[in-house]
Write a protein that holds these residues in place. Structure first.
Motif, PDB file in Angstrom:
ATOM      1  N   PRO A 177       0.952  -1.294  -0.148  1.00 37.07           N
ATOM      2  CA  PRO A 177       0.030   0.146  -0.100  1.00 37.07           C
ATOM      3  C   PRO A 177       1.407   0.983   0.274  1.00 37.07           C
ATOM      4  O   PRO A 177       0.161   2.197  -0.298  1.00 37.07           O
ATOM      5  N   ALA A 178       2.288   1.303   0.105  1.00 37.91           N
ATOM      6  CA  ALA A 178       3.585   2.428   0.157  1.00 37.91           C
ATOM      7  C   ALA A 178       3.384   2.951  -0.945  1.00 37.91           C
ATOM      8  O   ALA A 178       3.841   4.244  -0.984  1.00 37.91           O
ATOM      9  N   LEU A 179       3.446   2.299  -2.051  1.00 36.57           N
ATOM     10  CA  LEU A 179       3.241   2.847  -3.119  1.00 36.57           C
ATOM     11  C   LEU A 179       2.707   3.523  -4.359  1.00 36.57           C
ATOM     12  O   LEU A 179       1.798   3.400  -3.692  1.00 36.57           O
ATOM     13  N   VAL A 180       3.077   4.511  -4.807  1.00 38.66           N
ATOM     14  CA  VAL A 180       1.914   5.048  -5.310  1.00 38.66           C
ATOM     15  C   VAL A 180       1.376   4.758  -7.091  1.00 38.66           C
ATOM     16  O   VAL A 180       1.444   4.862  -7.277  1.00 38.66           O
ATOM     17  N   TRP A 181      -0.122   3.825  -6.102  1.00 34.91           N
ATOM     18  CA  TRP A 181      -0.460   3.666  -6.891  1.00 34.91           C
ATOM     19  C   TRP A 181      -1.831   4.459  -7.412  1.00 34.91           C
ATOM     20  O   TRP A 181      -2.108   3.429  -9.489  1.00 34.91           O
ATOM     21  N   PHE A 182      -1.997   5.289  -7.700  1.00 42.35           N
ATOM     22  CA  PHE A 182      -2.524   6.697  -8.204  1.00 42.35           C
ATOM     23  C   PHE A 182      -2.617   7.793  -7.489  1.00 42.35           C
ATOM     24  O   PHE A 182      -1.596   8.475  -7.387  1.00 42.35           O
ATOM     25  N   ASP A 183      -3.141   8.504  -9.224  1.00 47.98           N
ATOM     26  CA  ASP A 183      -2.350  10.440  -8.962  1.00 47.98           C
ATOM     27  C   ASP A 183      -3.215  10.931  -7.998  1.00 47.98           C
ATOM     28  O   ASP A 183      -4.205  10.161  -6.954  1.00 47.98           O
ATOM     29  N   ALA A 184      -3.365  11.574  -7.897  1.00 45.68           N
ATOM     30  CA  ALA A 184      -4.077  12.694  -6.962  1.00 45.68           C
ATOM     31  C   ALA A 184      -5.597  12.809  -6.951  1.00 45.68           C
ATOM     32  O   ALA A 184      -6.111  12.866  -5.637  1.00 45.68           O
ATOM     33  N   LEU A 215      15.883   3.084 -13.211  1.00 45.93           N
ATOM     34  CA  LEU A 215      15.500   3.204 -14.247  1.00 45.93           C
ATOM     35  C   LEU A 215      15.025   5.192 -14.366  1.00 45.93           C
ATOM     36  O   LEU A 215      14.497   5.620 -13.462  1.00 45.93           O
ATOM     37  N   VAL A 216      15.674   5.305 -15.182  1.00 45.62           N
ATOM     38  CA  VAL A 216      15.291   7.162 -15.369  1.00 45.62           C
ATOM     39  C   VAL A 216      14.826   7.012 -16.932  1.00 45.62           C
ATOM     40  O   VAL A 216      15.220   6.220 -18.160  1.00 45.62           O
ATOM     41  N   VAL A 217      13.505   7.994 -16.718  1.00 43.70           N
ATOM     42  CA  VAL A 217      12.677   7.782 -18.605  1.00 43.70           C
ATOM     43  C   VAL A 217      12.981   9.319 -18.222  1.00 43.70           C
ATOM     44  O   VAL A 217      12.424  10.866 -17.381  1.00 43.70           O
ATOM     45  N   ASP A 218      13.567  10.022 -19.394  1.00 41.72           N
ATOM     46  CA  ASP A 218      14.044  10.970 -20.163  1.00 41.72           C
ATOM     47  C   ASP A 218      12.315  11.548 -20.757  1.00 41.72           C
ATOM     48  O   ASP A 218      12.555  10.374 -22.419  1.00 41.72           O
ATOM     49  N   ALA A 252      16.269   1.192  -7.707  1.00 43.12           N
ATOM     50  CA  ALA A 252      15.839   0.178  -8.083  1.00 43.12           C
ATOM     51  C   ALA A 252      14.952  -1.017  -6.831  1.00 43.12           C
ATOM     52  O   ALA A 252      14.798  -1.584  -7.225  1.00 43.12           O
ATOM     53  N   ASP A 253      15.242  -0.387  -5.994  1.00 40.79           N
ATOM     54  CA  ASP A 253      13.940  -1.148  -4.340  1.00 40.79           C
ATOM     55  C   ASP A 253      13.049  -1.132  -5.521  1.00 40.79           C
ATOM     56  O   ASP A 253      12.159  -2.699  -4.711  1.00 40.79           O
ATOM     57  N   THR A 254      12.167   0.158  -5.358  1.00 39.94           N
ATOM     58  CA  THR A 254      10.910  -0.116  -6.193  1.00 39.94           C
ATOM     59  C   THR A 254      10.341  -1.441  -7.202  1.00 39.94           C
ATOM     60  O   THR A 254       9.370  -2.116  -7.439  1.00 39.94           O
ATOM     61  N   THR A 255      11.700  -0.371  -8.426  1.00 39.63           N
ATOM     62  CA  THR A 255      11.495  -2.326  -9.332  1.00 39.63           C
ATOM     63  C   THR A 255      11.851  -3.777  -8.927  1.00 39.63           C
ATOM     64  O   THR A 255      10.777  -4.898  -9.135  1.00 39.63           O
ATOM     65  N   SER A 257      10.821  -4.454  -5.842  1.00 39.83           N
ATOM     66  CA  SER A 257       9.255  -4.870  -4.959  1.00 39.83           C
ATOM     67  C   SER A 257       8.589  -5.307  -5.838  1.00 39.83           C
ATOM     68  O   SER A 257       7.736  -6.778  -5.752  1.00 39.83           O
ATOM     69  N   LEU A 258       7.988  -4.666  -7.111  1.00 48.06           N
ATOM     70  CA  LEU A 258       7.166  -5.157  -7.727  1.00 48.06           C
ATOM     71  C   LEU A 258       7.546  -6.289  -8.876  1.00 48.06           C
ATOM     72  O   LEU A 258       6.557  -7.361  -8.982  1.00 48.06           O
ATOM     73  N   LEU A 259       9.037  -6.281  -9.355  1.00 47.87           N
ATOM     74  CA  LEU A 259       9.043  -7.848 -10.229  1.00 47.87           C
ATOM     75  C   LEU A 259       9.594  -9.300  -9.204  1.00 47.87           C
ATOM     76  O   LEU A 259       8.490  -9.761  -9.761  1.00 47.87           O
ATOM     77  N   ASP A 260       9.299  -8.818  -7.857  1.00 48.38           N
ATOM     78  CA  ASP A 260       9.204  -9.480  -6.665  1.00 48.38           C
ATOM     79  C   ASP A 260       8.044 -10.654  -6.402  1.00 48.38           C
ATOM     80  O   ASP A 260       7.593 -11.546  -6.530  1.00 48.38           O
ATOM     81  N   ALA A 261       7.280  -8.933  -6.698  1.00 54.65           N
ATOM     82  CA  ALA A 261       5.729  -9.735  -6.671  1.00 54.65           C
ATOM     83  C   ALA A 261       5.133 -10.325  -8.033  1.00 54.65           C
ATOM     84  O   ALA A 261       3.674 -11.107  -7.513  1.00 54.65           O
ATOM     85  N   LEU A 262       5.002  -9.319  -9.064  1.00 52.44           N
ATOM     86  CA  LEU A 262       4.711 -10.309  -9.815  1.00 52.44           C
ATOM     87  C   LEU A 262       5.336 -11.417 -10.107  1.00 52.44           C
ATOM     88  O   LEU A 262       4.825 -12.480 -10.933  1.00 52.44           O
ATOM     89  N   SER A 263       6.503 -11.755  -9.650  1.00 53.14           N
ATOM     90  CA  SER A 263       7.139 -12.887 -10.402  1.00 53.14           C
ATOM     91  C   SER A 263       6.552 -14.474  -9.090  1.00 53.14           C
ATOM     92  O   SER A 263       6.344 -15.928  -9.520  1.00 53.14           O
ATOM     93  N   ALA A 264       6.136 -13.928  -8.071  1.00 56.12           N
ATOM     94  CA  ALA A 264       5.442 -14.988  -6.732  1.00 56.12           C
ATOM     95  C   ALA A 264       4.091 -15.100  -7.238  1.00 56.12           C
ATOM     96  O   ALA A 264       3.098 -15.513  -7.158  1.00 56.12           O
ATOM     97  N   ASP A 265       3.537 -14.040  -8.455  1.00 55.09           N
ATOM     98  CA  ASP A 265       2.225 -14.436  -8.961  1.00 55.09           C
ATOM     99  C   ASP A 265       1.987 -15.063  -9.916  1.00 55.09           C
ATOM    100  O   ASP A 265       0.587 -15.210 -10.057  1.00 55.09           O
TER     101      ASP A 265
END
Length: 266
Positions: A177-184, A215-218, A252-255, A257-265
């Protein structure tokens, strides 16, 4: 469906598997067509940055406008002109959240399904290797299940791949729940939902999840009020509004955490 994904993966690997970019500088192109669910957070730019960071030389274009259904760029010829003007390896479509739930009236379901079929036919006739319907999402669990069923059925009828989002968001959102899933505004995608969608597309188009890395997005990171009008544009082109943020960074921590969840899913 798997055959389409495998074909695209093979085509894109020719352009850059195992390298950051091919020696001749050639990139494959992916076209995104959608609405504010697609451009808030600039999913096309996030996906391209992720693909390039994982050895696939990709550039993204987009045809997006707030509130637009897929029927609109089909009828006004925007998609046809884009496919005539450039060679695309993949076409990623994202409908408005309520169309396939008949949220804009009973005709919206029929129009959406018919448009998906017409766009898929057109893309295949013009040599696009893979057409993907990227799912939307609903916050209520019962409605989330329905939208996934409706979107999956519409994609099957059109003969294209479907990337489910809503049920995955239900699971991961509850666990992290701490991740930013939705816009304001509480409706549009937040930065971490955009990242998740890019990962799901990466898995669909390349057959594997991306690496766990920063990951840096320009590129412009659009909000709801973007100034975008539905004309074809590169995902990293300057934004219409000068106050649009010009980049975003994911740790890297954010990516991971998401990848671990997707792999487990899986």
């Amino acid at each position: 469906m798997r055959a389409l994904a495998s074909l695209l993966a093979a085509l894109l690997c020719l352009a850059g598997c195992g390298t950051k970019a091919p020696a001749d500088g050639k990139h494959e192109r992916v076209l995104f067509v959608g609405n504010s669910l697609t451009y808030v957070g600039n999913l096309p730019a996030v996906f391209a940055a992720m693909a390039n960071a994982n050895g696939h030389a990709i550039e993204s274009d987009m045809i997006v406008r707030g509130g637009a259904s897929l029927t609109e760029p089909l009828k006004d010829g925007s998609i046809a002109r884009a496919l005539d003007g450039r060679r695309y390896a993949a076409l990623v479509l994202q409908e408005r959240g309520g169309d396939l739930l008949c949220g804009f009236g009973p005709e919206s379901c029929a129009d959406s399904s018919a448009s998906l079929k017409a766009i898929a036919r057109m893309a295949k006739e013009k040599g696009v290797a893979s057409v993907v319907l990227l799912g939307t999402y609903q916050s209520m669990p019962s409605v989330s299940k329905v939208i996934v069923e409706r979107e999956g059925a519409a994609a099957d009828e059109a003969g294209i791949a479907y990337v489910e989002v809503s049920q995955t968001l239900q699971r991961l959102g509850g666990a992290q729940p701490a991740l930013v899933w939705f816009d304001a505004d509480g409706m549009h995608p937040g930065k971490d939902l955009t990242l998740l969608e890019a990962m799901l597309l990466h898995r669909q188009l390349f057959g594997a999840l991306p690496a766990a890395q920063a990951l840096v997005v320009d590129g412009p990171i659009y909000g709801v009020q973007s100034g975008l009008t539905g004309t074809l544009r590169a995902a990293d082109a300057p934004a219409p509004k000068a106050d649009t943020p010009r980049s975003i960074a994911y740790s890297a921590d954010t990516t991971r955490s998401l990848l671990d969840a997707l792999s487990a899913d899986r």
